[in-house]
Design a protein around this motif. Structure first.
Motif, mmCIF file in Angstrom:
data_model
loop_
_atom_site.group_PDB
_atom_site.id
_atom_site.type_symbol
_atom_site.label_atom_id
_atom_site.label_comp_id
_atom_site.label_asym_id
_atom_site.label_seq_id
_atom_site.Cartn_x
_atom_site.Cartn_y
_atom_site.Cartn_z
ATOM 1 N N LYS A 29 -12.072 17.825 126.889
ATOM 2 C CA LYS A 29 -11.385 17.228 125.746
ATOM 3 C C LYS A 29 -12.048 17.749 124.478
ATOM 4 N N THR A 30 -11.285 18.423 123.643
ATOM 5 C CA THR A 30 -11.860 19.127 122.500
ATOM 6 C C THR A 30 -10.990 18.955 121.271
ATOM 7 N N LYS A 31 -11.650 18.708 120.145
ATOM 8 C CA LYS A 31 -10.960 18.645 118.860
ATOM 9 C C LYS A 31 -11.325 19.905 118.075
ATOM 10 N N PHE A 32 -10.314 20.687 117.707
ATOM 11 C CA PHE A 32 -10.505 21.925 116.964
ATOM 12 C C PHE A 32 -10.191 21.697 115.487
ATOM 13 N N TYR A 33 -11.145 22.044 114.639
ATOM 14 C CA TYR A 33 -10.903 22.046 113.191
ATOM 15 C C TYR A 33 -10.821 23.501 112.737
ATOM 16 N N PHE A 34 -9.603 23.968 112.417
ATOM 17 C CA PHE A 34 -9.423 25.326 111.903
ATOM 18 C C PHE A 34 -9.520 25.267 110.382
ATOM 19 N N MET A 35 -10.510 25.941 109.834
ATOM 20 C CA MET A 35 -10.809 25.817 108.398
ATOM 21 C C MET A 35 -10.720 27.167 107.691
ATOM 22 N N HIS A 36 -9.996 27.172 106.584
ATOM 23 C CA HIS A 36 -9.970 28.359 105.715
ATOM 24 C C HIS A 36 -10.474 27.950 104.337
ATOM 25 N N VAL A 57 -3.044 31.408 89.791
ATOM 26 C CA VAL A 57 -3.619 32.128 90.923
ATOM 27 C C VAL A 57 -4.100 31.143 91.985
ATOM 28 N N LEU A 58 -4.751 30.065 91.555
ATOM 29 C CA LEU A 58 -5.237 29.054 92.494
ATOM 30 C C LEU A 58 -4.093 28.468 93.309
ATOM 31 N N ALA A 59 -2.997 28.157 92.646
ATOM 32 C CA ALA A 59 -1.845 27.567 93.332
ATOM 33 C C ALA A 59 -1.274 28.533 94.378
ATOM 34 N N ARG A 60 -1.205 29.821 94.041
ATOM 35 C CA ARG A 60 -0.663 30.813 94.963
ATOM 36 C C ARG A 60 -1.574 31.008 96.175
ATOM 37 N N THR A 67 0.044 28.122 104.342
ATOM 38 C CA THR A 67 1.070 28.793 105.146
ATOM 39 C C THR A 67 0.435 29.528 106.320
ATOM 40 N N ASN A 68 -0.641 30.237 106.039
ATOM 41 C CA ASN A 68 -1.329 30.986 107.099
ATOM 42 C C ASN A 68 -1.900 30.060 108.170
ATOM 43 N N LEU A 69 -2.418 28.905 107.742
ATOM 44 C CA LEU A 69 -2.952 27.942 108.711
ATOM 45 C C LEU A 69 -1.839 27.375 109.588
ATOM 46 N N GLU A 70 -0.688 27.133 108.998
ATOM 47 C CA GLU A 70 0.440 26.627 109.778
ATOM 48 C C GLU A 70 0.897 27.664 110.801
ATOM 49 N N THR A 71 0.926 28.928 110.374
ATOM 50 C CA THR A 71 1.277 30.008 111.303
ATOM 51 C C THR A 71 0.242 30.112 112.418
ATOM 52 N N LEU A 72 -1.039 29.998 112.045
ATOM 53 C CA LEU A 72 -2.105 30.044 113.039
ATOM 54 C C LEU A 72 -1.963 28.905 114.037
ATOM 55 N N LEU A 73 -1.642 27.723 113.544
ATOM 56 C CA LEU A 73 -1.503 26.561 114.415
ATOM 57 C C LEU A 73 -0.387 26.777 115.442
ATOM 58 N N GLN A 74 0.718 27.363 115.010
ATOM 59 C CA GLN A 74 1.811 27.648 115.938
ATOM 60 C C GLN A 74 1.385 28.672 116.996
ATOM 61 N N PHE A 85 -6.495 19.225 124.189
ATOM 62 C CA PHE A 85 -6.874 19.738 122.879
ATOM 63 C C PHE A 85 -6.162 18.975 121.752
ATOM 64 N N GLU A 86 -6.904 18.799 120.661
ATOM 65 C CA GLU A 86 -6.348 18.268 119.419
ATOM 66 C C GLU A 86 -6.654 19.268 118.307
ATOM 67 N N TYR A 87 -5.636 19.600 117.509
ATOM 68 C CA TYR A 87 -5.793 20.625 116.484
ATOM 69 C C TYR A 87 -5.637 20.035 115.088
ATOM 70 N N ILE A 88 -6.561 20.403 114.220
ATOM 71 C CA ILE A 88 -6.522 19.967 112.816
ATOM 72 C C ILE A 88 -6.770 21.193 111.936
ATOM 73 N N THR A 89 -5.975 21.345 110.866
ATOM 74 C CA THR A 89 -6.167 22.458 109.936
ATOM 75 C C THR A 89 -6.711 21.941 108.610
ATOM 76 N N ILE A 90 -7.602 22.731 108.004
ATOM 77 C CA ILE A 90 -8.221 22.365 106.729
ATOM 78 C C ILE A 90 -8.196 23.568 105.806
#
Length: 281
Positions: A29-36, A57-60, A67-74, A85-90
């Motif tokens: 049982k693992t919780k993954f925190y994907f962080m960018h 620039v910050l907003a972009r 967007t990239n994290l959402e693609t990675l999650l998929q 597994f449990e997945y969380i993006t940050i």
């Protein structure tokens, strides 16, 4: 439940480390925190010419990160639709090391998993600058996966150590929890001009052997003046598929990491490297 922090720059090397982690922990049982962490990308952005450009620039960059994290999650869910597994993006406007420090403390992270290199992917160095900074300064064990390394269950692990430090039970328990399911054989390697151990070294060796109780342990002492070269040669010759080192004062790894510039780190890793920080948390 094991909690993993996986920093990503969305490179192939980062994805390869994720693939390894998904396989390695597939029965737990693992919780993954994907962080960018994207602060550096903001300040290095080609469109950031004046301070007036900063908010746009910050907003972009923030939107692209999310967007990239959402693609990675998929992608991750396709690679491993694992009910354990449990997945969380940050997505964080912060420096990588600072954000990792925050998450390690706030989420009580057990282990950081990342590639030895990121987007730079320079063949002449062992560690990319981001990985090296995490190894040096983040107070959490790190599992670094070499470029293009394909997962296989670890059967033979090499643990070079000088036995000069009293190991922390939490980190030795983590080591045991990681490798016990694979029945990995662990070889303790002492590199020195003399094979004799002091009383302190003998006590630390005994504590280590008694604590990592679920794995078969062997011990070997060899002579060598150049620690890094001796470890490299021994690991390559004996085809170890997992390396364990401790990063703390007076350790072998401290000599390698702190006394070398990024492009001169001489520990040439051909297998996953588990770095235990040996800190009380």
């Amino acid at each position: 439940m094991t909690k993993l922090l996986i920093p990503t720059d969305f490179s192939e090397n980062a994805l390869n480390a994720i693939r390894y982690a998904l396989e390695f922990f597939k029965y737990q049982k693992t919780k993954f925190y994907f962080m960018h962490a994207y602060q550096t990308e903001v300040y290095n952005h080609k469109d950031l010419v004046t301070r007036d450009d900063y908010k746009a620039v910050l907003a972009r960059v923030k939107k692209q990160s999310e967007t990239n994290l959402e693609t990675l999650l998929q992608t991750v869910k396709q690679l491993s639709p694992n009910p354990n597994f449990e997945y969380i993006t940050i997505s964080a406007n912060n420096a990588l090391v600072d954000e990792a420090d925050v998450l390690v403390d706030s989420k009580n992270i057990d282990l950081i998993v990342m590639g030895t290199k990121g987007q730079s992917n320079t063949n002449s160095i062992t560690f990319g600058s981001n990985t090296l900074q995490v190894l040096k300064y983040v107070k959490c064990p790190v599992l670094a996966i070499p470029k293009d390394y394909k997962y296989s269950p670890p059967k033979q692990a090499l643990f070079p150590t000088n036995f000069l430090i009293p190991y922390k039970r939490r980190e030795l328990k983590l080591l045991c929890d990681l490798l016990a399911p694979y029945r990995t054989k662990i070889e303790l390697l002492y590199v020195s001009r003399s094979s004799n151990l002091s009383l302190r070294q003998e006590d630390n060796k005994t504590f280590l052997e008694q604590t990592v109780c679920k794995n078969e342990l062997t011990y070997n002492s060899i002579e060598g003046k150049n620690i890094e070269a001796t470890i490299n040669t021994y690991a390559t010759k004996n085809k170890f598929d997992f390396i364990i080192m401790v990063n703390t004062q007076h350790s072998y790894l401290e000599n390698i990491l702190f006394h070398s510039t990024v492009d001169k780190v001489s520990l040439k890793i051909g297998a996953p490297l588990l770095v235990m920080q040996n800190l009380r948390r």
